[in-house]
Design a protein around this motif. Structure first.
Motif, PDB file in Angstrom:
ATOM      1  N   GLY A   1       4.714  10.725  -5.236  1.00 18.18           N
ATOM      2  CA  GLY A   1       5.984  11.237  -5.746  1.00 18.18           C
ATOM      3  C   GLY A   1       5.870  11.660  -7.200  1.00 18.18           C
ATOM      4  N   TRP A   2       5.097  10.909  -7.953  1.00 16.18           N
ATOM      5  CA  TRP A   2       4.920  11.217  -9.377  1.00 16.18           C
ATOM      6  C   TRP A   2       4.165  12.523  -9.556  1.00 16.18           C
ATOM      7  CZ3 TRP A   2       7.422   9.853 -13.361  1.00 16.18           C
ATOM      8  CH2 TRP A   2       6.898   9.971 -14.639  1.00 16.18           C
ATOM      9  N   ARG A   3       3.190  12.750  -8.668  1.00 12.89           N
ATOM     10  CA  ARG A   3       2.396  13.967  -8.775  1.00 12.89           C
ATOM     11  C   ARG A   3       2.923  15.050  -7.861  1.00 12.89           C
ATOM     12  NH1 ARG A   3      -0.650  12.096 -12.059  1.00 12.89           N
ATOM     13  NH2 ARG A   3      -1.968  10.246 -11.949  1.00 12.89           N
ATOM     14  N   ARG A   4       4.210  15.146  -7.734  1.00  8.77           N
ATOM     15  CA  ARG A   4       4.750  16.159  -6.828  1.00  8.77           C
ATOM     16  C   ARG A   4       4.399  17.543  -7.368  1.00  8.77           C
ATOM     17  NH1 ARG A   4       8.142  14.797 -10.369  1.00  8.77           N
ATOM     18  NH2 ARG A   4       9.738  16.145 -11.261  1.00  8.77           N
ATOM     19  N   GLY A   5       4.232  18.453  -6.426  1.00 10.37           N
ATOM     20  CA  GLY A   5       3.852  19.797  -6.835  1.00 10.37           C
ATOM     21  C   GLY A   5       2.353  19.968  -6.980  1.00 10.37           C
ATOM     22  N   THR A   6       1.584  18.904  -6.749  1.00  9.67           N
ATOM     23  CA  THR A   6       0.126  19.039  -6.810  1.00  9.67           C
ATOM     24  C   THR A   6      -0.436  18.869  -5.397  1.00  9.67           C
ATOM     25  OG1 THR A   6      -0.232  16.684  -7.174  1.00  9.67           O
ATOM     26  CG2 THR A   6       0.115  18.052  -9.116  1.00  9.67           C
ATOM     27  N   TRP A   7      -1.749  18.684  -5.326  1.00 10.43           N
ATOM     28  CA  TRP A   7      -2.397  18.498  -4.019  1.00 10.43           C
ATOM     29  C   TRP A   7      -1.783  17.350  -3.249  1.00 10.43           C
ATOM     30  CZ3 TRP A   7      -4.309  13.680  -3.227  1.00 10.43           C
ATOM     31  CH2 TRP A   7      -4.489  12.896  -4.360  1.00 10.43           C
ATOM     32  N   ALA A   8      -1.221  16.373  -3.982  1.00 12.93           N
ATOM     33  CA  ALA A   8      -0.708  15.165  -3.322  1.00 12.93           C
ATOM     34  C   ALA A   8       0.376  15.501  -2.296  1.00 12.93           C
ATOM     35  CB  ALA A   8      -0.170  14.197  -4.367  1.00 12.93           C
ATOM     36  N   ASP A   9       1.070  16.619  -2.517  1.00 10.65           N
ATOM     37  CA  ASP A   9       2.135  16.988  -1.588  1.00 10.65           C
ATOM     38  C   ASP A   9       1.616  17.298  -0.191  1.00 10.65           C
ATOM     39  OD1 ASP A   9       4.026  16.574  -3.415  1.00 10.65           O
ATOM     40  OD2 ASP A   9       4.536  18.675  -3.775  1.00 10.65           O
ATOM     41  N   SER A  10       0.341  17.671  -0.107  1.00 13.71           N
ATOM     42  CA  SER A  10      -0.206  18.000   1.213  1.00 13.71           C
ATOM     43  C   SER A  10      -0.297  16.757   2.085  1.00 13.71           C
ATOM     44  CB  SER A  10      -1.578  18.646   1.064  1.00 13.71           C
ATOM     45  OG  SER A  10      -2.421  17.780   0.348  1.00 13.71           O
ATOM     46  N   LEU A  11      -0.146  15.590   1.458  1.00 12.97           N
ATOM     47  CA  LEU A  11      -0.157  14.342   2.214  1.00 12.97           C
ATOM     48  C   LEU A  11       1.130  14.155   3.021  1.00 12.97           C
ATOM     49  CD1 LEU A  11      -2.665  12.552   1.599  1.00 12.97           C
ATOM     50  CD2 LEU A  11      -1.100  10.923   0.578  1.00 12.97           C
ATOM     51  N   ILE A  12       2.181  14.814   2.575  1.00 12.52           N
ATOM     52  CA  ILE A  12       3.494  14.562   3.171  1.00 12.52           C
ATOM     53  C   ILE A  12       3.572  14.933   4.655  1.00 12.52           C
ATOM     54  CG2 ILE A  12       5.959  15.052   2.964  1.00 12.52           C
ATOM     55  CD1 ILE A  12       4.662  13.248   0.810  1.00 12.52           C
ATOM     56  N   PRO A  13       3.141  16.161   5.040  1.00 14.05           N
ATOM     57  CA  PRO A  13       3.194  16.465   6.475  1.00 14.05           C
ATOM     58  C   PRO A  13       2.393  15.469   7.309  1.00 14.05           C
ATOM     59  CG  PRO A  13       2.543  18.401   5.213  1.00 14.05           C
ATOM     60  CD  PRO A  13       2.626  17.279   4.247  1.00 14.05           C
TER      61      PRO A  13
ATOM     62  N   LEU B   1       0.831  -1.206   0.000  1.00 10.65           N
ATOM     63  CA  LEU B   1       0.000   0.000   0.000  1.00 10.65           C
ATOM     64  C   LEU B   1       0.864   1.254   0.000  1.00 10.65           C
ATOM     65  CD1 LEU B   1      -3.008  -0.396   2.478  1.00 10.65           C
ATOM     66  CD2 LEU B   1      -3.025  -0.032   0.004  1.00 10.65           C
ATOM     67  N   GLY B   2       1.824   1.271   0.946  1.00 11.33           N
ATOM     68  CA  GLY B   2       2.649   2.465   1.118  1.00 11.33           C
ATOM     69  C   GLY B   2       3.490   2.753  -0.113  1.00 11.33           C
TER      70      GLY B   2
ATOM     71  N   ILE C   1       5.348   5.248   2.434  1.00 18.67           N
ATOM     72  CA  ILE C   1       4.956   6.354   1.550  1.00 18.67           C
ATOM     73  C   ILE C   1       6.086   7.369   1.475  1.00 18.67           C
ATOM     74  CG2 ILE C   1       3.427   8.357   1.298  1.00 18.67           C
ATOM     75  CD1 ILE C   1       1.163   6.740   2.336  1.00 18.67           C
ATOM     76  N   LEU C   2       6.605   7.734   2.641  1.00 19.21           N
ATOM     77  CA  LEU C   2       7.657   8.755   2.672  1.00 19.21           C
ATOM     78  C   LEU C   2       8.878   8.342   1.864  1.00 19.21           C
ATOM     79  CD1 LEU C   2       7.920  10.301   6.235  1.00 19.21           C
ATOM     80  CD2 LEU C   2       7.191  11.343   4.088  1.00 19.21           C
ATOM     81  N   SER C   3       9.373   7.115   2.127  1.00 23.84           N
ATOM     82  CA  SER C   3      10.625   6.744   1.470  1.00 23.84           C
ATOM     83  C   SER C   3      10.412   6.564  -0.030  1.00 23.84           C
ATOM     84  CB  SER C   3      11.211   5.487   2.104  1.00 23.84           C
ATOM     85  OG  SER C   3      10.341   4.405   1.927  1.00 23.84           O
ATOM     86  N   MET C   4       9.272   5.973  -0.401  1.00 23.22           N
ATOM     87  CA  MET C   4       9.019   5.759  -1.831  1.00 23.22           C
ATOM     88  C   MET C   4       8.822   7.090  -2.545  1.00 23.22           C
ATOM     89  SD  MET C   4       8.843   3.505  -4.158  1.00 23.22           S
ATOM     90  CE  MET C   4       8.268   3.276  -5.820  1.00 23.22           C
ATOM     91  N   ARG C   5       8.114   7.993  -1.878  1.00 24.57           N
ATOM     92  CA  ARG C   5       7.850   9.297  -2.480  1.00 24.57           C
ATOM     93  C   ARG C   5       9.177  10.025  -2.744  1.00 24.57           C
ATOM     94  NH1 ARG C   5       8.715  14.894  -1.264  1.00 24.57           N
ATOM     95  NH2 ARG C   5       7.281  16.021  -2.584  1.00 24.57           N
ATOM     96  N   ASN C   6      10.060   9.991  -1.751  1.00 25.04           N
ATOM     97  CA  ASN C   6      11.327  10.700  -1.909  1.00 25.04           C
ATOM     98  C   ASN C   6      12.162  10.099  -3.036  1.00 25.04           C
ATOM     99  OD1 ASN C   6      10.562  12.340   0.130  1.00 25.04           O
ATOM    100  ND2 ASN C   6      11.863  11.412   1.686  1.00 25.04           N
TER     101      ASN C   6
END
Lengths: 329, 326
Positions: free
Chosen positions: B126-138, B117-118, B208-213
């Motif tokens: 990570g692919w959609r960086r710069g969009t709403w998806a980034d708000s998931l990071i915090p 899942l993560g 999620i964090l490590s894969m996103r980065n």
């Protein structure tokens, strides 16, 4: 007049938005004709690669194209603006019309996939109905084209040398018989001998297949030999454009002159290797007037206050310099 | 192939080292298990019984350390891990055999689900960086920093209690006999939901964090730009070029996580009184149950090694650069 294939009009590309934005490419006009090799030269940071990525919409963020148009003239006579084309149409046009050979041959291939997979997937994306076997045949044919043994087809990128990888990239670029190939310093990472071989291959292939080339490099000596026309870029602008023989013999812009003096000529009388003193300007704090005037050995009073426009100074030559007043169209 | 054999040899050596350390460490820590047992029996033992206990636990003072060591190795090979004190007279192997399925079932399944899942979510974000998806990071950063046992305590406080669907402790309804009927399986799932949820929430965010980065890093690599320029469909660029490469570091992380399944979620098992290996380990520490401790440590070591071996194999399969040509 030769047939035009690509027209860049007033292209502006920047990094970032708002007040902190850096304008890396400023009001660039360029024309690529059919079957021609157009060289794009300039120091590092002069905006040549940004121009290439900007006009193909491949610029990664924070890069943004802030203005201008890139007209691509299709074979049937109609034209499309690459910058305003819908994504799906752009994807169809990519590689089948305009292919790119990138700077780092080493990193241009996906390290975890075989060469065959990467050659075939571009064929697959653009003609999904071709049988698998035909695609494999085509991949083999492409490798032969660039002088790589076909038994390398199933190799992984790390099993090939740098020169071979760049050959694979060239083979890949030609996979769909594009009409335009943009080459962004295709030989930078290679040693001189391999550089020669690759260029030789390129020249041969271009003669046989007849595609047009935009060749980007900081190595002007390479361009003089290899290209038909050369555009010199400085601080995001084209400062001079001419047939390569003319540019080589009589550079009009002091910057072009400086570039030409920074490598030794193989023929002709000896001359001093001068180079250009100073370094390119910081794009955030550009000098007023002509961007080159702080480094220019022949700067005039007007140079630090007014920016010269690019215009025709004589037959087939454009230059943006106050030393060569132009008839502004 | 020879590479894999070499690795295998290395692992065998490590197993031997682990087993040996496992033999010596308990003998070096102060305290005498037999004395502990005698205290537990309030001294109601004859000296004959005490002596036979020493023999039983392989601590015979008349035997040399070397012969103790070899008989220990011989017992191990037969799968004999000795007797447990706390569950006396059950053999340790049986005690571990009771706890292991629960731990592997709960933590194993959640670790695998959490990873998939993560990683999938991280790839997309990570692919959609710069969009709403980034708000998931915090949010994920916050959640991944919450200790899962604390999350478990909160979950118990908020969600369990009289009349609640979620039981607060145990792995199945008291009074049910473990077997493969629907009532038992249903009860197991019902008991497992809350602990599984707490583990999942905190582990998913980490993945999620490590894969996103990694996705963000890989997305700016040249071959991804080339893939775009080739006009490949967005999905293919994302999966076969970006995610495929971003996955590699996560895979080794996953293998390590697999290794810690057995020992890693001790606290969740304690919080939920889940009858797995973690809870047994906790009880064994409390009761100075050396044989059980040794047995559990051995299982943990072996599972970490096994996970490492899996990571090696997975890496060989996923990254051609690690394969050495013969």
């Amino acid at each position: 007049m030769k047939e035009r294939i690509l027209d860049v009009r007033g292209l502006n590309v920047g990094y970032g938005l708002g007040d902190d934005a850096v304008r890396a490419v400023r009001d660039v006009d360029l024309t690529l004709h059919k079957g021609e090799v157009l060289g794009l030269a300039g120091e590092s940071g002069s905006g040549k690669s940004t121009l290439a990525y900007g006009m193909t919409r491949l610029l990664p963020p924070p890069g943004v194209v802030t203005g201008g148009e890139v007209l691509y003239h299709l074979e049937d006579g109609s034209s499309v603006d690459l910058l305003r084309l819908p994504d799906a149409d752009l994807r169809r046009l990519r590689w089948s019309e305009i292919a790119i050979v990138f700077q780092g041959a080493i990193n241009s291939l996906n390290p975890v996939q075989r060469i065959s997979t990467q050659l075939v997937d571009v064929l697959k994306a653009h003609s999904p109905r071709t049988p698998h076997r035909l695609r494999q045949d085509r991949a083999r044919e492409l490798l032969t084209l660039v002088g790589i043994a076909t038994d390398r087809l199933h190799s992984y990128p790390h099993q090939l040398s740098g020169g071979m990888r760049q050959r694979v990239m060239i083979a890949m670029a030609l996979a769909l018989q594009p009409r335009v190939v943009i080459m962004d310093e295709p030989t930078t990472a290679l040693d001189v001998v391999v550089q020669r071989q690759i260029l030789r291959t390129l020249v041969d292939l271009r003669e046989r297949l007849g595609f047009s080339v935009v060749f980007i490099t900081h190595d002007l000596s390479l361009l003089v030999e290899f290209s038909d026309r050369i555009a010199i870029m400085y601080a995001g602008r084209v400062v001079e454009e001419a047939q390569s023989a003319d540019l080589y013999r009589t550079p009009l812009h002091p910057y072009s002159d400086g570039l030409l003096r920074s490598f030794p000529a193989l023929k002709g009388p000896r001359r001093d290797l001068a180079g250009i003193p100073g370094s390119p300007p910081d794009l955030r704090t550009m000098p007023t007037g002509c961007a080159f005037h702080p480094r220019c050995p022949r700067a005039l009073d007007v140079c630090d206050s007014q920016t010269p426009a690019l215009g025709q100074s004589r037959q087939n030559r454009s230059v943006a310099c106050w030393l060569h007043p132009v008839a502004v169209p | 192939m020879s590479y894999l054999l070499k690795r295998l040899g290395f692992y065998l050596l490590t197993v031997w080292a682990a087993v040996t350390i496992n033999f010596f460490v308990p003998r070096m820590i102060p305290g005498d298990p037999v004395q502990a047992l005698i205290t537990k029996q309030r001294g109601q033992m004859t000296s004959e019984a005490v002596r036979s206990l020493y023999v039983l636990f392989g601590l015979d003072k008349d035997e040399s350390l070397a012969s103790q060591y070899f008989s220990y190795l011989g017992q191990l090979l037969r799968g004999d891990l000795g007797m447990s004190f706390t569950f006396f007279p059950s053999p340790v192997a049986d005690v571990i055999g009771d706890g292991l399925p629960w731990t592997v079932g709960l933590v194993g399944i959640t670790t695998v689900i959490g990873f998939f899942l993560g990683t999938a979510a991280g790839a997309v974000v990570g692919w959609r960086r710069g969009t709403w998806a980034d708000s998931l990071i915090p949010v994920t950063t916050f959640v991944s920093s919450i200790p899962y046992f604390w999350l478990g305590l909160v979950a118990i406080a908020l969600l369990t209690g009289p009349g609640s669907f979620f039981p607060a402790s145990g792995a199945y309804e008291i009074g049910l006999v473990p077997n493969w009927d629907w009532q038992f399986i249903g009860s197991t799932v019902q008991h497992g939901l809350l602990p599984a949820f707490t583990i999942l929430v905190s582990s998913v965010s980490g993945w999620i964090l490590s894969m996103r980065n990694m996705m963000v890093t890989v997305s700016s690599d040249d071959y991804v730009t080339v893939a775009h320029a080739k006009g490949l469909p967005e999905r293919r660029v994302m999966l076969a070029y970006a995610a495929r490469n971003a996955l590699l570091p996560n895979v080794s992380g996953f293998a390590l996580a697999l290794g810690f399944i057995v020992g890693g979620t001790l606290l969740v098992e304690i919080v939920f009184s889940y009858p797995g290996l973690g809870l047994q380990l906790f009880q064994a520490v409390g009761a100075k149950d050396y044989p059980l401790l040794q047995g559990i440590f051995l299982i943990i070591t072996l599972s970490v090694l096994l996970a490492n071996l899996l990571a090696d194999v997975a890496y060989l399969a996923l990254d051609p650069r690690t394969r050495r040509e013969a």
